[in-house]
Design a protein around this motif. Structure first.
Motif, PDB file in Angstrom:
ATOM      1  N   ARG A  32      -8.921   7.885  -1.400  1.00  0.00           N
ATOM      2  CA  ARG A  32      -8.038   6.735  -1.159  1.00  0.00           C
ATOM      3  C   ARG A  32      -6.957   7.100  -0.146  1.00  0.00           C
ATOM      4  O   ARG A  32      -6.684   6.349   0.780  1.00  0.00           O
ATOM      5  N   TYR A  33      -6.332   8.278  -0.322  1.00  0.00           N
ATOM      6  CA  TYR A  33      -5.290   8.691   0.609  1.00  0.00           C
ATOM      7  C   TYR A  33      -5.851   8.889   2.012  1.00  0.00           C
ATOM      8  O   TYR A  33      -5.227   8.503   2.998  1.00  0.00           O
ATOM      9  N   VAL A  36      -6.275   5.508   3.595  1.00  0.00           N
ATOM     10  CA  VAL A  36      -4.987   4.962   4.028  1.00  0.00           C
ATOM     11  C   VAL A  36      -4.551   5.628   5.333  1.00  0.00           C
ATOM     12  O   VAL A  36      -4.108   4.959   6.269  1.00  0.00           O
ATOM     13  N   ASN A  64       0.308   0.446   1.437  1.00  0.00           N
ATOM     14  CA  ASN A  64      -1.051   0.763   0.999  1.00  0.00           C
ATOM     15  C   ASN A  64      -1.115   1.944   0.040  1.00  0.00           C
ATOM     16  O   ASN A  64      -2.084   2.100  -0.694  1.00  0.00           O
ATOM     17  N   LEU A  65      -0.098   2.784   0.058  1.00  0.00           N
ATOM     18  CA  LEU A  65      -0.027   3.883  -0.908  1.00  0.00           C
ATOM     19  C   LEU A  65       0.582   3.411  -2.227  1.00  0.00           C
ATOM     20  O   LEU A  65       0.722   4.171  -3.165  1.00  0.00           O
TER      21      LEU A  65
END
Length: 151
Positions: A32-33, A36, A64-65
């Motif tokens: 996920r990171y 982003v 988004n984080l």
């Protein structure tokens, strides 16, 4: 196979399964990171000004984080004050606008200290740090990261 051996084998498999599930969750977070970061890097390509980039940091990367809020400060032309340039969260009630922007002298507050030292800081409890400057409301924690350029 006796009952003790079966129990030991089952417990070992259960422990391994738990460990694999944790590793999988950790990998999903990292994925996920990375997504982003990739999206953020791509969003910077069409930006033309430092102000545009500051808004991209606040509105896309930080949002988004899933952080609650973010304020991006830029140095004024004389290098004396940090000026709130972009925000995500309560300081940004309207698109590309900052509610009651403040200026912080370089060296003052957590943000000003980080700007002066060039070293990032994570403050877990701002109530315990006398440098903390209350803006619109107190935040329990603060992450301050300098963005340093060669120019």
């Amino acid at each position: 196979m006796n009952t003790n051996t079966q129990t030991t084998t089952f417990e070992a498999l259960l422990a391994e399964n738990t460990q694999l599930k944790k590793q999988y969750r950790d990998l999903k977070v990292k994925e996920r990171y990375l997504q982003v970061i990739n999206d953020f890097a791509t969003s910077l390509l069409p930006q033309n000004t430092v102000e545009d980039i500051a808004w991209e940091v606040a509105k896309n990367a930080i949002a988004n984080l899933e952080y609650e809020d973010c304020v991006v400060y830029l140095l004024d032309d004389r290098g004396e004050y940090l000026i709130q340039m972009a925000a995500h969260g309560p300081k940004n009630p309207i698109e590309l606008d900052i509610l009651n922007p403040i200026r912080i002298k370089v060296g003052e507050g957590i943000v000003g200290s980080v700007a002066k030292s060039g070293v990032a800081e994570i403050i877990a409890d701002t109530r315990k740090d006398q440098r903390y400057i209350i803006d619109d409301q107190r935040r329990l924690s603060e992450i301050s990261v300098p963005i340093i350029t060669d120019t």
